[in-house]
Each structure stands twice: as C-alpha cells, then as structure tokens.
Write an enzyme that holds these catalytic residues in place. Structure first.
Site, PDB file in Angstrom:
ATOM      1  N   TRP A   1       0.876  -1.319   0.075  1.00 29.30           N
ATOM      2  CA  TRP A   1      -0.034   0.354   0.045  1.00 29.30           C
ATOM      3  C   TRP A   1       0.719   1.538   0.056  1.00 29.30           C
ATOM      4  O   TRP A   1       0.476   2.343  -0.577  1.00 29.30           O
ATOM      5  CB  TRP A   1      -0.859   0.209   1.206  1.00 29.30           C
ATOM      6  CG  TRP A   1      -2.281  -0.934   1.100  1.00 29.30           C
ATOM      7  CD1 TRP A   1      -3.014  -0.725   0.155  1.00 29.30           C
ATOM      8  CD2 TRP A   1      -2.407  -2.216   1.810  1.00 29.30           C
ATOM      9  NE1 TRP A   1      -3.866  -1.933   0.449  1.00 29.30           N
ATOM     10  CE2 TRP A   1      -3.564  -2.726   1.660  1.00 29.30           C
ATOM     11  CE3 TRP A   1      -1.630  -2.540   3.093  1.00 29.30           C
ATOM     12  CZ2 TRP A   1      -4.074  -3.850   2.203  1.00 29.30           C
ATOM     13  CZ3 TRP A   1      -2.456  -3.682   3.697  1.00 29.30           C
ATOM     14  CH2 TRP A   1      -3.510  -4.351   3.317  1.00 29.30           C
TER      15      TRP A   1
ATOM     16  N   GLY B   1     -15.467  -2.707   0.555  1.00 32.03           N
ATOM     17  CA  GLY B   1     -15.770  -1.491  -0.041  1.00 32.03           C
ATOM     18  C   GLY B   1     -17.232  -1.666  -0.798  1.00 32.03           C
ATOM     19  O   GLY B   1     -18.055  -0.996  -0.809  1.00 32.03           O
TER      20      GLY B   1
ATOM     21  N   GLY C   1      -4.147  -6.645  -1.659  1.00 33.13           N
ATOM     22  CA  GLY C   1      -4.791  -5.977  -0.562  1.00 33.13           C
ATOM     23  C   GLY C   1      -5.815  -5.100  -1.077  1.00 33.13           C
ATOM     24  O   GLY C   1      -5.685  -4.656  -2.105  1.00 33.13           O
ATOM     25  N   GLU C   2      -6.824  -5.168  -0.282  1.00 30.77           N
ATOM     26  CA  GLU C   2      -7.816  -4.226  -0.928  1.00 30.77           C
ATOM     27  C   GLU C   2      -7.733  -2.729  -0.858  1.00 30.77           C
ATOM     28  O   GLU C   2      -7.049  -2.381   0.259  1.00 30.77           O
ATOM     29  CB  GLU C   2      -9.128  -4.376   0.179  1.00 30.77           C
ATOM     30  CG  GLU C   2     -10.363  -3.477  -0.229  1.00 30.77           C
ATOM     31  CD  GLU C   2     -11.698  -4.015   0.291  1.00 30.77           C
ATOM     32  OE1 GLU C   2     -12.652  -3.137   0.161  1.00 30.77           O
ATOM     33  OE2 GLU C   2     -11.636  -5.174   0.882  1.00 30.77           O
ATOM     34  N   GLY C   3      -7.703  -1.832  -1.893  1.00 22.21           N
ATOM     35  CA  GLY C   3      -7.326  -0.592  -2.135  1.00 22.21           C
ATOM     36  C   GLY C   3      -5.820  -0.646  -2.854  1.00 22.21           C
ATOM     37  O   GLY C   3      -5.703   0.412  -3.478  1.00 22.21           O
TER      38      GLY C   3
END
Length: 584
Positions: free
Chosen positions: A342, A498, A547-549
């Site tokens: 991230w 989300g 990973g989310e995002g």
C-alpha cells in the site's frame, strides 16, 4: 486560454505573515510538485541565508526545487514548460522582480520608469498560458506601508503593485494573509470551508483520536514517514461510545446529490472529437465522463489531492480462519512506516494514506458483530473522516481494508444484500507461503452459513445488517461513502469490504452508487456480484491480489492519464468546439 484544467492562485502578504506557509499548504498532497525559488542564499548575509534554509527545511523531500536566482526569464520558461500533471509553487515574485530590475539596469535614479509595465504584462501572460494542474504564486504586498524614501524603493513598490494586479487578474483565486490568517479576495479557499477558518499552515503531525474520550488527544501524534516516495500516513482510532451519549443518527432513505448528467454527456461528446490518431480512450472513456459529472464541468481536471483510508478490524470466529491478527497488524504497522504494498503504490501515485484502527468484531456465527449504538458511532465517524478530508482539499477518496476475516464478513454482507450464494462469494484463502488453504476456506464457509442463518429472520435495514454482520470497519466505510457523496466527492473501491459498504450505503442514500468508480474487481467473486447489483463496471481487468485498495492505487496513474489527455488535447480540426467549462 488553452483547453486544460489549471487552477491558478496568488497569495499575498507582508513579511512573516504566513503567506509562504499557506502556499505550501495549498499544493501539499497534490503529487508532483515543483518548487520555484526566486532567490538563493547569500554568503554575506547570514540572516537571509537562515530564512532561505528555513524554507528549504520545510519543503517535503519529494518536491523538486529549482532556484532561478539572477535569471528572471527562467520563470517565464518554467511556466511555459509546465506539464498538466504537476503543480508549481513560485516563492516569491518579489525576488523575481528584483532580478528583472537588476537585469534591465533599472535601479538608477535617472531612469526609475525604465521597465514600465513590461514585467507585469509578460508574467501575467505566462500565468494565463501555464498548463500546470495547479499554480500557486507568492508575492509581497508592500502597498500598505509608507511611501519609500528612495527612488529605488519607490520603483520596486510601484512595480510590485503592477505585478500583483496583473497576476491577480490572471488567477482564479487571490488570498491576502495577515498574522497567519488568509482572507480570500478573489475566489474561495480550494481546501474547503473548514480550512478557510483554520490557520494557514497545518503541521505535518496529526493528533490521533483517543478511544476513551472520543476527542483529539494532542499528546498522541504520529509523525509522517521519511521516504521521499511516500505520501505520508496518519493513524486514527474509532472512538468508544460513552454511556448515555446521544447524537442524531444517519437517516435511512436520505436524499444525496447526484453527479451532473449534462456535464458528463458533454464530456463524452467531446471525447469523440479529440485530435488523436486512433479510436480514442477506449475503456478509459467512462473515467472522463464520470469525473465530468462529479466535478460538474465538461472538461474535468485530473484529481489533484487523493486520500486513501486503510481500515483495519479483526473479526473473531470462523470467518477469520486462515488469517492471523498478528500478521494483519504487522502489515498495518508497515504502512505507517512507509513500507509494503500500500505504501509503495501510494507513494508512486502521490496519494496520502491514513490508517484507521476500528477495533474488533464478535464472531458473527454466534452473536451480533456490534451494538446499535456502536453502529451509529462508526457511521458518524466515517462521515466525519470523509468530510475532514474534503475540507482539507481532497478531491478523490480511496477506501482500502485489512484485518483478519474482513473479506469473509464482506462476502456475508454481499450474500445477504445481493441474494448471492455465500460459498460462491468467498475468495480463496492463501497461507503465508502462498499455498491455497482449502480447510480454512471450508471453515469460513461454515461460519458465514451459520451467520446468515442466524440473521435471516431479522429485518434487513442497513443498521441491522451492519450490527449483525458487518462490524466496525464496514460501518465506518459506509459512513465514509455517505460523507463523501454528501460533499460531492467521488470514491474509488476495488475490494469486498468497500463493495459491501456500498450495498449497505445505497439503502441510506440510493444516489451513493453514482459517485463510485470501480478500477478493478481483483477477480473476487463477491466484488463482481456486488458491482453488478450496483451497476458498476470495472474500468480495468488487472486481477491484482495485493490487498484491498491496492488495485485502485495501481490504477490511479492510468486513470489520471485519461483525464490529463481529455483536458489537454484539442479537438480535431474542423470539429465544433464546446465552450470552456467554469474553473477550467
């Protein structure tokens, strides 16, 4: 004026007024920033050298700096060469004017009017034609003091007055700073209403939120990580609801704003006439029409200040099978140090990241994830986070998620709200060494099945779903979506948490889905089903599992490129031109 999305601001102020700090705050978080210094250090003036060094120290390490010194023409060249994907900060025009007067030999008492209006005219023209996405110029205001006793002083005062008037006319906004407090003489503060009432400069450390008191704790501050490629992280913690605390709950069925359809349609029509050698933007065309509708202008600008919120909650029970809370905590701490997937993607895209710890949730196969009061607190908190970001100048929000069991709980929410089969919506479970863990996947299936069986007899209003299944991370994400939409700010989603939050948010306000852009589904079955129900089509097909995002961060430079091309390219010769949109 050429077709582009530039925003131009002039910041005026006296000595030590805070004008430079305001200018730096205006360009902070905008990605690529070029700082143009008009004066360098002087070896025979320690006081001036100290001032210059203070400015250098205050600048983020990732900014590119160019000192033009005694070459005033260099500023005109830099303005002409500016790219649509960069921001320029010029500090200040007084130094540039001094160099211009030096170069022209205009300081003599015999010829104090030697330059006439030439510096003001040439600079104003360069400002108007500058293609930078954001241009901020700092200039001294000396007209409020007494008339200088020398010819040279009067020449400078008169000339800087002419420069300030000409540049102000070429800018979209003009601020006058006194004692650190800006007053906007032209236009409005681009950072939002709350920022307009705040001091001109905000420190780079941020107060965390005390879970005990639910208020800002000035003693708990998180420093911005050092690497130049890292946009900076701040942490926040979900406040605990105090006994007897009362607040107005977020209403179900509220009416939220809609994007502007005429602007979106006009942007689509203009795309068809762009002067390009091929068929055009293809799958990226919807990005331009989406941005045009949310920005309410036919030629949308590339997003300048993007903020990612990385939500973290560990869910108890079988939904977390195969996940390790210690591992999720390690990854979150890496983000706060500016490390890991991230952080690297955010740094490359010029995105700020705020990690938000929202505690844990009970095992949903056995009991509700959280209480009704905790749901309301989490919704309000998510709304507040989004509003604070918009007030600080954010024009695009990215929602990411981590934490043990978060994606399995999201599959349960999606199954309940979209009438899906839970087992078909659960993603594969991978071990730390990359192997597929089928046993953990089966335990998750059983936990989600039992949870859905437990809650199906209950009402399916959005609060009940969040309390029974979602947990605090889903509730904060839902509140964040609603808060962003209430402030006409688009949101990027790419993961199950989300999408699950978006499905719940549509029951609070059906207009929410029109402000969501889905860069990629990541190949996740729950995301695909939820997106289909929401009417969202993925822009790309990256199938990233980082990973989310992360997919949104990886796709963002490509999305911005589409907006830059659409805003900068002319229409083909002979094509009818649309009128320039306000603010472009």
């Amino acid at each position: 004026m050429s077709e582009q999305s530039a925003r131009r601001f002039l910041v005026l102020g006296g000595i030590r007024s805070g004008k430079s700090e305001l200018a730096e705050n205006l360009v902070s978080g905008t990605g690529t920033v070029r700082y143009v210094a008009t004066a360098g250090a002087s070896g025979d003036d320690p006081g001036w050298t100290a001032r210059v060094e203070a400015h250098r120290t205050r600048r983020p390490a990732g900014w590119a700096t160019e000192e033009i010194g005694s070459d005033p023409d260099r500023l005109i060249t830099l303005l002409a060469e500016a790219k649509p994907d960069e921001a320029l900060l010029v500090d200040d025009l007084g130094g540039w004017l001094t160099a211009s007067l030096d170069a022209a030999g205009a300081w003599s008492d015999e010829a104090p009017e030697a330059l006439g209006h030439q510096p003001a005219t040439s600079l104003a023209a360069a400002v108007r034609d500058c293609s930078a996405s954001l241009l901020v110029l700092v200039s001294p205001e000396v007209g409020l003091s007494v008339v200088p006793p020398t010819a040279a002083g009067r020449l400078f005062a008169d000339a800087i007055g002419e420069v300030n008037k000409a540049v102000a006319a070429a800018c979209d906004g003009v601020a006058f700073v006194v004692a650190g407090q800006p007053t906007w003489l032209k236009g409005t503060d681009p950072r939002g209403a709350a920022a307009a009432a705040a001091p001109a400069f905000t420190p780079v450390t941020h107060p965390a939120i005390s879970p005990a008191a639910g208020v800002a704790d000035a003693s708990a501050q998180v420093a911005t990580p050092a690497p130049a490629t890292w946009a900076g992280a701040e942490t926040a913690t979900l406040p605990v609801v105090e006994a007897g605390e009362a607040a107005q709950p977020i209403a179900v069925g509220m009416y939220l704003p809609m994007p502007d359809e005429p602007s979106s349609a006009a942007a689509g029509e203009r795309l068809a006439r762009l002067d390009v050698p091929g068929a055009g933007l293809g799958a990226l065309a919807p990005v331009v029409t989406f941005a045009a509708g949310t920005q309410r202008q036919e030629i949308p600008r590339p997003w300048q200040t993007v903020q990612m919120f990385l939500l973290h909650a560990d869910h108890a029970g079988g939904v977390a099978a195969g996940d390790s809370p210690a591992e999720s905590a390690r990854r979150l701490e890496a983000v706060e140090r500016g490390e890991g997937v991230w952080a690297l993607l955010a740094g490359a895209a010029g995105v700020g990241v705020q990690t938000v710890r929202v505690g844990g949730a009970a095992a949903v196969e056995e009991a509700d994830a959280m209480s009704d009061a905790e749901v309301d607190a989490a919704l309000r908190y998510g709304w507040q986070l989004a509003e604070s970001a918009v007030d600080a100048g954010t024009d695009l929000i990215v929602i990411g998620s981590g934490g043990a069991g978060a994606d399995a709980v999201a599959a349960a929410v999606i199954a309940l709200t979209a009438n899906g089969e839970a087992a078909a919506l659960l993603g594969r479970v991978f071990t730390a060494d990359g192997r597929i863990d089928d046993l953990a996947w089966m335990r998750r299936c059983a936990a989600v099945r039992d949870a859905l069986h437990r809650v199906r007899p209950h009402a399916r209003d959005p609060r009940t779903i969040l309390a029974a299944l979602g947990g605090p991370d889903h509730a904060v994400a839902t509140g964040m979506l609603l808060g962003a939409v209430s402030r006409r700010t688009p949101v990027l989603l790419d993961g199950p948490v989300g999408i699950a939050a978006a499905l719940v948010a549509r029951d609070f306000g059906a207009q929410t889905r029109h402000w969501i852009l889905l860069p990629d589904t990541g190949g996740h079955p729950g995301v695909r089903l939820g997106a289909d129900v929401l009417g969202l089509s993925p822009v790309l097909d990256l199938k990233l599992g980082l990973g989310e995002g992360a997919a949104a961060l990886a796709a963002l430079p490509t999305l911005r490129s589409a907006l830059t091309l659409a805003a900068t390219l002319p229409t083909a010769p002979g094509a009818a031109a649309l009128p320039t949109a306000p603010g472009v």
